[in-house]
Design an enzyme around this catalytic site. Structure first.
Site, PDB file in Angstrom:
ATOM      1  NE  ARG A 190      -2.304  -1.594   3.454  1.00 32.22           N
ATOM      2  CZ  ARG A 190      -1.792  -0.931   4.460  1.00 32.22           C
ATOM      3  NH1 ARG A 190      -1.903   0.396   4.505  1.00 32.22           N
ATOM      4  NH2 ARG A 190      -1.175  -1.554   5.445  1.00 32.22           N
ATOM      5  CE  LYS A 335      -5.669  -3.573   6.421  1.00 33.77           C
ATOM      6  NZ  LYS A 335      -5.433  -4.993   6.156  1.00 33.77           N
ATOM      7  CG  HIS A 354      -5.808  -4.118  11.370  1.00 33.32           C
ATOM      8  ND1 HIS A 354      -4.473  -3.807  11.407  1.00 33.32           N
ATOM      9  CD2 HIS A 354      -5.953  -4.943  10.301  1.00 33.32           C
ATOM     10  CE1 HIS A 354      -3.851  -4.402  10.399  1.00 33.32           C
ATOM     11  NE2 HIS A 354      -4.717  -5.111   9.722  1.00 33.32           N
ATOM     12  CB  SER A 372       1.428  -5.322   8.248  1.00 37.15           C
ATOM     13  OG  SER A 372       1.542  -6.157   7.132  1.00 37.15           O
ATOM     14  CB  THR A 377      -3.300 -14.217   8.346  1.00 33.68           C
ATOM     15  OG1 THR A 377      -3.866 -12.964   7.967  1.00 33.68           O
ATOM     16  CG2 THR A 377      -3.798 -15.293   7.397  1.00 33.68           C
ATOM     17  CG  ASP A 391      -6.571  -7.873   7.899  1.00 38.84           C
ATOM     18  OD1 ASP A 391      -5.529  -7.949   8.577  1.00 38.84           O
ATOM     19  OD2 ASP A 391      -6.829  -6.899   7.176  1.00 38.84           O
ATOM     20  NE  ARG A 456       0.220  -9.334   2.437  1.00 34.22           N
ATOM     21  CZ  ARG A 456      -0.196  -9.076   3.670  1.00 34.22           C
ATOM     22  NH1 ARG A 456      -1.200  -9.753   4.193  1.00 34.22           N
ATOM     23  NH2 ARG A 456       0.394  -8.149   4.373  1.00 34.22           N
TER      24      ARG A 456
HETATM   25  N1  LIG Z   1       6.129 -17.100  16.160  1.00 32.53           N
HETATM   26  C1  LIG Z   1       5.432 -16.663  15.120  1.00 32.53           C
HETATM   27  N2  LIG Z   1       4.155 -16.264  15.255  1.00 32.53           N
HETATM   28  C2  LIG Z   1       3.443 -15.795  14.224  1.00 32.53           C
HETATM   29  N3  LIG Z   1       3.920 -15.715  12.963  1.00 32.53           N
HETATM   30  C3  LIG Z   1       5.183 -16.108  12.742  1.00 32.53           C
HETATM   31  C4  LIG Z   1       5.985 -16.592  13.797  1.00 32.53           C
HETATM   32  N4  LIG Z   1       7.195 -16.901  13.283  1.00 32.53           N
HETATM   33  C5  LIG Z   1       7.144 -16.630  11.982  1.00 32.53           C
HETATM   34  N5  LIG Z   1       5.940 -16.162  11.618  1.00 32.53           N
HETATM   35  C6  LIG Z   1       5.578 -15.710  10.255  1.00 32.53           C
HETATM   36  O1  LIG Z   1       5.203 -14.347  10.317  1.00 32.53           O
HETATM   37  C7  LIG Z   1       4.197 -14.047   9.378  1.00 32.53           C
HETATM   38  C8  LIG Z   1       2.966 -13.486  10.058  1.00 32.53           C
HETATM   39  O2  LIG Z   1       2.148 -12.941   9.043  1.00 32.53           O
HETATM   40  P1  LIG Z   1       0.573 -12.827   9.034  1.00 32.53           P
HETATM   41  O3  LIG Z   1       0.096 -13.016   7.642  1.00 32.53           O
HETATM   42  O4  LIG Z   1      -0.045 -13.713  10.046  1.00 32.53           O
HETATM   43  O5  LIG Z   1       0.456 -11.299   9.437  1.00 32.53           O
HETATM   44  P2  LIG Z   1      -0.835 -10.431   9.698  1.00 32.53           P
HETATM   45  O6  LIG Z   1      -0.783  -9.990  11.110  1.00 32.53           O
HETATM   46  O7  LIG Z   1      -2.020 -11.186   9.277  1.00 32.53           O
HETATM   47  O8  LIG Z   1      -0.535  -9.158   8.774  1.00 32.53           O
HETATM   48  P3  LIG Z   1      -1.434  -8.359   7.699  1.00 32.53           P
HETATM   49  O9  LIG Z   1      -2.327  -7.439   8.458  1.00 32.53           O
HETATM   50  O10 LIG Z   1      -0.451  -7.641   6.885  1.00 32.53           O
HETATM   51  O11 LIG Z   1      -2.201  -9.359   6.914  1.00 32.53           O
HETATM   52  C9  LIG Z   1       3.901 -15.331   8.644  1.00 32.53           C
HETATM   53  O12 LIG Z   1       4.643 -15.359   7.487  1.00 32.53           O
HETATM   54  C10 LIG Z   1       4.378 -16.412   9.650  1.00 32.53           C
HETATM   55  O13 LIG Z   1       4.758 -17.594   9.018  1.00 32.53           O
HETATM   56  O1  LIG Z   2      -3.383  -4.157   3.441  1.00 33.82           O
HETATM   57  C1  LIG Z   2      -2.401  -4.801   3.140  1.00 33.82           C
HETATM   58  O2  LIG Z   2      -1.723  -4.612   2.126  1.00 33.82           O
HETATM   59  C2  LIG Z   2      -1.990  -5.931   3.993  1.00 33.82           C
HETATM   60  C3  LIG Z   2      -2.541  -5.871   5.333  1.00 33.82           C
HETATM   61  O3  LIG Z   2      -3.424  -6.638   5.669  1.00 33.82           O
HETATM   62  C4  LIG Z   2      -2.018  -4.851   6.242  1.00 33.82           C
HETATM   63  O4  LIG Z   2      -1.064  -4.157   5.890  1.00 33.82           O
HETATM   64  O5  LIG Z   2      -2.550  -4.747   7.358  1.00 33.82           O
HETATM   65 CA   LIG Z   3      -3.302 -11.000   7.436  1.00 32.49          CA
HETATM   66 MN   LIG Z   4      -4.138  -6.361   7.754  1.00 38.59          MN
END
Ligand SMILES: Nc1ncnc2c1ncn2[C@@H]1O[C@H](COP(=O)(O)OP(=O)(O)OP(=O)(O)O)[C@@H](O)[C@H]1O
Ligand SMILES: O=C([O-])CC(=O)C(=O)O
Ligand SMILES: [Ca+2]
Ligand SMILES: [Mn+2]
Length: 672
Positions: A190, A335, A354, A372, A377, A391, A456
Site C-alpha cells: 500500500r 484496506k 484490525h 502487518s 492470519t 483481518d 500474498r
Molecule cells: N512465532 C510466530 N508467530 C506468528 N507468525 C510467525 C511466527 N514466526 C514466523 N511467523 C511468520 O510471520 C508471518 C505473520 O504474518 P501474518 O500473515 O499472520 O500477518 P498479519 O498480522 O495477518 O498481517 P497483515 O495485516 O499484513 O495481513 C507469517 O509469514 C508467519 O509464518
Molecule cells: O493491506 C495490506 O496490504 C496488507 C494488510 O493486511 C495490512 O497491511 O494490514
Molecule cells: Ca493477514
Molecule cells: Mn491487515
C-alpha cells in the site's frame, strides 16, 4: 457433513479409499471416464462413441452445446423477493442493472456518459442485446468518448476471470496447484502517503486530522477531478469489470459495495475478499452504498492540487466513493473499504477492529490484534478452532462479525508443515500476488523474494476447512495483542489488566527489520494506534473507549504476545518458533494461562507466567536469554523510552467518560 460426503461417494461408486472410481462391470452405461474412453453395454462389449452422434451441424453449434445459462441472470422463482419482482422480465432486470452501472460510470461534467453493454467485447458475433445510453441528452457537442461502447464484465466467476487474466494480463499464470499467479505492477504494497480524504464541513469535525492521523485532506473539487480522470480512463477501455458484493456478515449492518476496475486480477481479488452475494441477492442488489473506481495503472496528474506523486487513493465519504489512480496493488481496495467501515460502523456504536478472530469448540472467541506481519492470519488460522476471519471485524452488541468474505495471507517462506491450512487454500480460485514460480512446472517457490517480500494469497474464507459460516460469533473472551518485537525484550506472553490492554492497544507497537543483505540493521519501532492507524478515521481514543467498554462489559482478558525475537535482539537471537507461539495461544484459549503462576517484569510491569505447557520455561522471561544482562537492560530502557515518547500525544485525551480509567491507562506504561 463428512458422513454425507462418504455416503455420496459410495452411491457414486467412488467408495475405494483413494477416491478412484471403481470400474463398473454392470449397469447401463454410466461409463464416462472408465479408463479406455469407450462405453460398455450390458454384455461388457465396447462400442465406439460415434454410435451416438453429437447433435450439432457446425463447430459453432457444437460449442454452443457446451454451455448452459446460469445465475445470476436466471429469474428467481418461489422466493418472497421473487414474487415482488415476478412482474419484471429478465430483459427488464438486465436493463435496470445496466442503467445502474451506466450511472456509476457517467461523467459528471461532460454531456453524456458511456454506452454500456454486457459481455466480453471479444465475442462480437452478435450485436449487443442490452445497450444502455446514459439518460442525459447531449446538448453542446458529442465527444468521441460518448460514441463508444464500454463492455461490462459483471460479477464474473473465478473461471471466467482466470480466462480473462491469462489471455489479457501480462504476468498472469496458473500455478501447479491451480491458483492464479498475478503481478501487481510497480507497487507491491500500500501507499499510505498517497491516501487522501475529502475534508468537508462534516468530516472536518468528525474525523481525526493533523499529526499522526492517516487522513490527509483534499477538497471536493480535487476529488471530482480525480474521479473524472478515473472514470474517463475506465470508459476509454474496451471493457471494465464490475463487482457487486457485500461487507460485514452481520445482516443488520451489511454494506453493499460496487467495485469498477480495469483488471480481472482486481475483480477476482475482490470476489475473494468481499462477501459473495447469492444469485438472489445479486438480482435485488439495487444501488450500492459505496463505489470504488479503480483506474489501477493510470496515474493521477501531479499538477493537480494536493497530489504529491502519480499515485492517489481518494476517499469521499459524502459521495460514498473511492478513486484509485496510479497503483495496481489490490490491497488498496481492501484496506480502503476497511477505512470506510472505520467511519460507518462507529457511527452506529459498532467497533471496527484490525484483528483476526476465531472461536473454540465451546464457543469461546478470541481477537488477534497486531500490525502487518505480526501473525493475525497465521494464528487465527488454527486447525483446532473455527475461523471467523483473519483481518477485519466488527464488535457490536450482538457479538463479533467478519467484515470480509476472504483472507489475505502473507506467503513469504510459507510451508506446508507449519501452516497447512493456508498452504491448502492456495488452489483454484486463489489469487497469488507477486510470487516466483518455475516456468515449466509452475511450482511456486515461496522463499523467493525477487519481486517482493510482501507476497500474498487472497482466497475465499471457505477455503479454510474449519471456517465458521456465517462468519459471526459471540462476545470475545480473550483479546490478544500481537507484537513482533525485534528488540527481543518483550516476553513471549504476558497477561494484561484492562488499563495495560488499553495502553498497548493505543500504542500499537511492533518492531520489524527491513530486509537487508549487508549485515545487521537496527530494528525500527513502529507505533500505530489501535494496531491500524493507517485505517482508522476518527481519533484513536474513540475506538479505545469503545474497546474498553466492551471488554469490561463482557469480561474479556487482555494478553500481549511477542511473536518476534527471543534469545537476544535481531541479529543475535531469532524469531520465536511458531510452534511455541501456538502453544502459548493454546494455553490462552484453554484457560490454563488464566490461573497460572505469575511474576512481574521490571520497567513494563508485565505479568509473565513461569510455565507454559510445551514452551521452554527459560524463554518466558527474556532476561534469561540475553548473555549480557547490561545489554538487555539498556535495550529494554531504549524501548521503554520509545513507548513513552509515542504516548505523549495521547496524554491529554480522555478515554470515554471514565476519568479513573484514563489515569490508569496513563500509568500503565513503562516506569523507569
Ligand atoms: N512465532 C510466530 N508467530 C506468528 N507468525 C510467525 C511466527 N514466526 C514466523 N511467523 C511468520 O510471520 C508471518 C505473520 O504474518 P501474518 O500473515 O499472520 O500477518 P498479519 O498480522 O495477518 O498481517 P497483515 O495485516 O499484513 O495481513 C507469517 O509469514 C508467519 O509464518
Ligand atoms: O493491506 C495490506 O496490504 C496488507 C494488510 O493486511 C495490512 O497491511 O494490514
Ligand atoms: Ca493477514
Ligand atoms: Mn491487515
Amino acid at each position: 457433513m463428512a458422513e454425507n460426503g462418504k455416503g455420496t461417494m459410495a452411491s457414486l461408486g467412488l467408495a475405494n479409499g483413494n477416491g478412484l472410481k471403481k470400474i463398473q462391470t454392470h449397469g447401463n452405461g454410466n461409463g464416462n471416464g472408465n479408463g479406455n474412453g469407450g462405453k460398455k453395454n450390458g454384455n461388457g462389449i465396447c462400442h465406439d462413441d460415434s454410435a451416438v452422434p453429437v447433435k450439432a451441424q457446425t463447430i459453432d453449434e457444437l460449442h454452443s452445446l457446451q454451455k448452459k445459462r446460469s445465475a445470476p441472470t436466471t429469474p428467481i422463482k418461489g422466493s418472497q423477493v421473487g414474487a415482488m419482482f415476478a412482474t419484471l422480465s429478465e430483459e427488464e432486470r438486465q436493463k435496470q442493472q445496466l442503467q445502474s452501472i451506466s450511472a456509476s460510470l457517467a461523467s459528471l461534467t461532460r454531456e453524456t456518459g458511456p454506452k454500456v453493454v454486457k459481455g466480453d467485447p471479444a465475442k462480437k458475433a452478435h450485436p449487443p442485446k442490452h445497450v444502455h445510453h446514459h439518460p442525459v441528452t447531449p446538448t453542446i457537442s458529442v465527444s468521441d468518448s460518448a460514441l463508444k461502447f464500454t463492455h461490462v464484465l459483471y460479477n464474473l466467476s473465478p473461471a471466467e476471470l482466470y480466462e480473462q487474466a491469462v489471455k489479457y494480463e501480462k504476468g498472469s499464470f496458473i500455478t501447479s496447484t491451480g491458483a492464479l499467479a498475478t503481478l501487481s505492477g510497480a507497487k507491491t504494497g500500500r501507499s499510505p502517503r498517497d491516501k487522501r480524504v475529502v475534508k468537508d464541513d462534516t468530516t472536518a469535525d468528525e474525523l481525526w486530522w493533523g499529526k499522526g492521523s492517516p487522513n490527509i485532506e483534499m477538497d471536493e473539487h480535487t476529488f471530482m477531478t480525480n474521479r473524472e480522470r478515473a472514470v474517463d480512463y475506465l470508459n476509454s477501455l474496451d471493457k471494465v469489470f464490475v463487482n457487486d458484493q457485500f461487507l460485514n456478515w452481520d445482516p443488520q449492518n451489511r454494506i453493499k459495495v460496487r467495485i469498477v476496475s480495469a483488471r480481472a486480477y482486481h475483480s477476482l481479488f475482490m470476489h475473494n475478499m468481499c462477501i459473495r452475494p447469492t444469485p438472489e441477492e445479486l438480482e435485488n442488489f439495487g444501488t450500492p452504498d459505496f463505489t470504488i473506481y479503480n483506474a489501477g495503472q493510470f496515474p493521477c496528474n501531479r499538477y493537480t492540487h494536493y497530489m504529491t506523486s502519480s499515485t492517489s487513493i481518494d476517499i469521499n465519504l459524502a459521495r460514498r466513493e473511492m478513486v484509485i489512480l496510479g497503483t495496481q496493488y489490490a490491497g488498496e481496495m481492501k484496506k480502503g473499504l476497511f477505512s470506510v467501515m472505520h467511519y460507518l460502523m462507529p457511527k452506529r456504536q459498532i467497533l471496527s477492529l484490525h484483528s483476526g478472530c476465531n472461536m473454540g469448540k465451546d464457543g469461546d472467541v478470541a481477537l488477534f490484534f497486531g500490525l502487518s506481519g505480526t501473525g493475525k492470519t497465521t494464528l487465527s488460522t488454527d486447525h483446532n478452532r473455527y475461523l471467523i476471519g483473519d483481518d477485519e471485524h466488527c464488535w457490536s452488541d450482538n457479538g463479533v462479525s467478519n467484515i470480509e468474505g476472504g483472507c489475505y495471507a502473507k506467503c513469504i517462506d510459507l510451508s506446508r508443515e507449519k501452516e497447512p491450512d493456508i498452504w491448502n487454500a492456495i488452489k483454484f480460485g486463489t489469487v497469488l500476488e507477486n510470487v516466483v514460480f518455475d516456468e515449466h512446472t509452475r511450482e511456486v517457490d515461496y522463499s523467493d523474494k525477487s519481486v517482493t517480500e510482501n507476497t500474498r494469497a487472497a482466497y475465499p474464507i471457505e477455503y479454510i476447512p474449519n471456517a465458521k459460516l456465517p462468519c459471526v460469533g459471540p462476545h470475545p473472551k480473550n483479546v490478544i495483542l500481537l507484537a513482533c518485537d525485534a528488540f527481543g525484550v518483550l516476553p513471549p506472553v504476558s497477561k494484561l489488566n484492562l488499563a495495560q490492554t488499553m495502553y498497548h492497544f493505543i500504542s500499537g507497537y511492533t518492531a520489524l527489520v527491513a530486509g537487508t543483505v549487508d549485515g545487521i540493521k537496527e530494528p525500527t519501532a513502529t507505533f500505530s494506534a489501535c494496531f491500524g492507524a493507517a485505517f482508522i478515521m476518527m481519533h484513536p481514543t474513540k475506538y479505545a473507549a469503545m474497546l474498553a467498554e466492551k471488554m469490561q462489559k463482557y469480561g474479556a482478558t487482555g494478553w500481549l504476545v511477542n511473536t518476534g525475537w527471543c534469545g537476544g535482539r535481531y541479529g543475535v537471537g531469532s524469531r520465536i518458533k511458531l510452534q511455541y507461539t501456538r502453544k502459548i495461544i493454546d494455553a490462552i484459549h484453554s484457560g490454563a494461562l488464566l490461573n497460572a503462576e505469575y511474576k512481574k517484569t521490571q520497567v513494563f510491569g508485565l505479568e509473565i507466567p513461569t510455565e507454559v505447557e510445551g514452551v521452554p520455561s527459560q524463554i518466558l522471561d527474556p532476561v534469561n536469554t540475553w548473555p549480557n544482562k547490561d545489554d538487555y537492560k539498556e535495550t529494554l530502557l531504549k524501548l521503554a523510552r520509545l513507548f513513552k515518547k509515542n504516548f505523549e500525544v495521547f496524554a491529554n485525551y480522555k478515554i470515554g467518560k471514565d476519568n479513573k480509567l484514563t489515569e490508569e491507562i496513563l500509568a500503565a506504561g513503562p516506569v523507569f
